[in-house]
Design a protein around this motif. Structure first.
Motif, short mmCIF file in Angstrom:
data_model
loop_
_atom_site.label_atom_id
_atom_site.label_comp_id
_atom_site.label_asym_id
_atom_site.label_seq_id
_atom_site.Cartn_x
_atom_site.Cartn_y
_atom_site.Cartn_z
N ILE A 15 -3.13 -3.89 4.10
CA ILE A 15 -2.54 -3.44 5.36
C ILE A 15 -1.39 -4.34 5.77
N GLN A 29 -4.22 4.66 2.23
CA GLN A 29 -4.11 5.97 2.86
C GLN A 29 -5.18 6.13 3.93
N GLU A 30 -6.29 5.44 3.73
CA GLU A 30 -7.37 5.49 4.71
C GLU A 30 -7.87 4.08 4.96
N PHE A 74 -9.28 5.38 10.14
CA PHE A 74 -7.89 5.73 10.40
C PHE A 74 -7.25 6.28 9.13
N VAL A 75 -6.31 7.20 9.33
CA VAL A 75 -5.58 7.78 8.20
C VAL A 75 -4.11 7.44 8.37
N SER A 76 -3.51 6.98 7.28
CA SER A 76 -2.10 6.61 7.30
C SER A 76 -1.23 7.86 7.39
N CYS A 80 2.42 3.20 5.59
CA CYS A 80 1.27 2.82 6.43
C CYS A 80 1.70 2.12 7.72
N GLN A 115 2.20 3.80 10.62
CA GLN A 115 1.50 4.51 11.69
C GLN A 115 0.20 5.09 11.15
N VAL A 116 -0.83 5.02 11.99
CA VAL A 116 -2.13 5.54 11.57
C VAL A 116 -2.70 6.42 12.68
N ARG A 117 -3.56 7.35 12.28
CA ARG A 117 -4.22 8.23 13.24
C ARG A 117 -5.73 8.01 13.18
N CYS A 118 -6.31 7.87 14.37
CA CYS A 118 -7.77 7.76 14.44
C CYS A 118 -8.36 9.12 14.11
N LEU A 166 0.50 0.58 13.35
CA LEU A 166 -0.52 -0.25 12.72
C LEU A 166 -0.56 -1.66 13.31
#
Ligand SMILES: [Zn+2]
Length: 157
Positions: free
Chosen positions: A78, A103-104, A128-130, A135, A137-140, A149
């Motif tokens: 990360i 990616q995850e 979280f997913v990239s 990577c 920005q990530v989404r919960c 991130l």
């Protein structure tokens, strides 16, 4: 011959080398690694500002241990995707992996949404997913909020 520079810090017969760390990131990576209980007793060497054909300058870390856990590798990935993790046996490189931006990211980052289920129910592992290759920005996966991130704290902290 190309490995002569590696001799500047002691050769190890068995261990892990985290190589191709962008110069200036070595200390940060060492801080991350040091948070993990399994590293507490391990002899570690940190090399700073080594010459690198690929990066110009690089940092590297040698750990006298057989195996670096996937959790630690994920954590490194990360902060510094692109580093190489090499396993050394009998003074030779036995295997090496170039660490990619994940990616995850599971059970490592804390969601900043106080109402997120992962904050309300502490046993729910975060996920979280990239959103991009790099990577940034990530989404919960639970509350679907998007975060940069670098604004998220790790659960190990
Ligand atoms: Zn969330």
């Amino acid at each position: 011959m190309k490995n002569e520079k590696m001799l500047l810090i002691p050769k190890i017969d068995l261990g892990i080398v985290v190589d191709h760390i962008p110069a200036g990131m070595g200390i940060k990576i060492l801080e991350i690694i040091s948070q993990y209980e399994e590293i507490k007793e391990v002899p570690v060497s940190l090399g700073l500002n080594y010459e690198s054909r690929r990066l110009g300058k690089k940092d590297l870390i040698k750990l006298q241990m057989e195996f670096l856990s996937p959790e630690i590798i994920q954590h490194i990935s990360i902060v510094a995707p692109g580093v190489t993790v090499k396993a050394i046996k009998d003074y030779k490189v036995h295997s090496k992996v170039v660490v990619k931006a994940p990616q995850e990211i599971r059970n490592l980052l804390e969601c900043k949404n106080p109402n997120c289920i992962t904050n309300v129910e502490k046993h729910v592992e975060t996920h979280f997913v990239s959103l991009g290759k790099d990577c940034k920005q990530v989404r919960c996966e639970y509350c679907e909020r998007v975060f940069d991130l670098n604004e998220l704290h790790t659960l190990v902290d």
